[in-house]
Motif scaffolding. Structure first.
Motif, short mmCIF file in Angstrom:
data_model
loop_
_atom_site.label_atom_id
_atom_site.label_comp_id
_atom_site.label_asym_id
_atom_site.label_seq_id
_atom_site.Cartn_x
_atom_site.Cartn_y
_atom_site.Cartn_z
N GLU A 102 2.32 1.99 -3.45
CA GLU A 102 1.35 2.63 -4.34
C GLU A 102 1.31 4.14 -4.12
O GLU A 102 1.08 4.90 -5.05
N LYS A 103 1.55 4.60 -2.89
CA LYS A 103 1.47 6.02 -2.56
C LYS A 103 2.76 6.77 -2.90
O LYS A 103 2.72 7.90 -3.37
N ILE A 104 3.92 6.17 -2.65
CA ILE A 104 5.17 6.91 -2.86
C ILE A 104 6.00 6.36 -4.01
O ILE A 104 6.95 7.00 -4.42
N GLU A 105 5.66 5.18 -4.51
CA GLU A 105 6.32 4.58 -5.67
C GLU A 105 7.84 4.52 -5.55
O GLU A 105 8.55 4.74 -6.50
N GLN A 144 0.84 -1.20 0.00
CA GLN A 144 0.00 0.00 0.00
C GLN A 144 0.88 1.25 0.00
O GLN A 144 0.56 2.23 -0.68
N GLN A 145 1.96 1.23 0.74
CA GLN A 145 2.86 2.38 0.79
C GLN A 145 3.55 2.59 -0.55
O GLN A 145 3.77 3.73 -0.98
#
Length: 98
Positions: free
Chosen positions: A25-28, A22-23
């Motif tokens: 996906e947010k910071i790539e 999930q992280q």
């Protein structure tokens, strides 16, 4: 899965991996997420280890033994997981069937 490792072990690990995904996906940034996950594991293991002792001096005396144990465990788990990813590279990394 070894006799000492039950499904709950893998379920807990998967929960941490799900959070890391999930992280990502947010910071790539795989490296930043990996570093945070590794730091969190080391911080938790230090806290858990400290709780096993009555004094700071006892913890300090066990420091090298604790480092050796956790480093050996991490290396063993990383070796197993790398071998699995080598064997199943197309499926795990490229998303292709075996």
């Amino acid at each position: 899965m070894t006799q000492a490792t039950d499904q709950a072990f893998y379920d807990r690990a998967d929960a941490h991996i799900d959070l890391a995904n999930q992280q990502i996906e947010k910071i790539e940034d795989l490296g930043k997420v990996s570093a945070s996950l590794t730091f969190g594991a080391s911080r938790f293991n230090a806290w858990m280890s400290a709780r096993s002792f009555k004094t700071s001096a006892e913890l300090a005396a066990a420091r090298e033994e604790l480092l050796k144990y956790f480093c050996e465990q991490y290396r063993m788990m990383l070796e197993d997981n790398l071998d699995e990813h080598i064997e199943h590279f197309d499926r795990f990394v490229l998303g292709k069937g075996d």
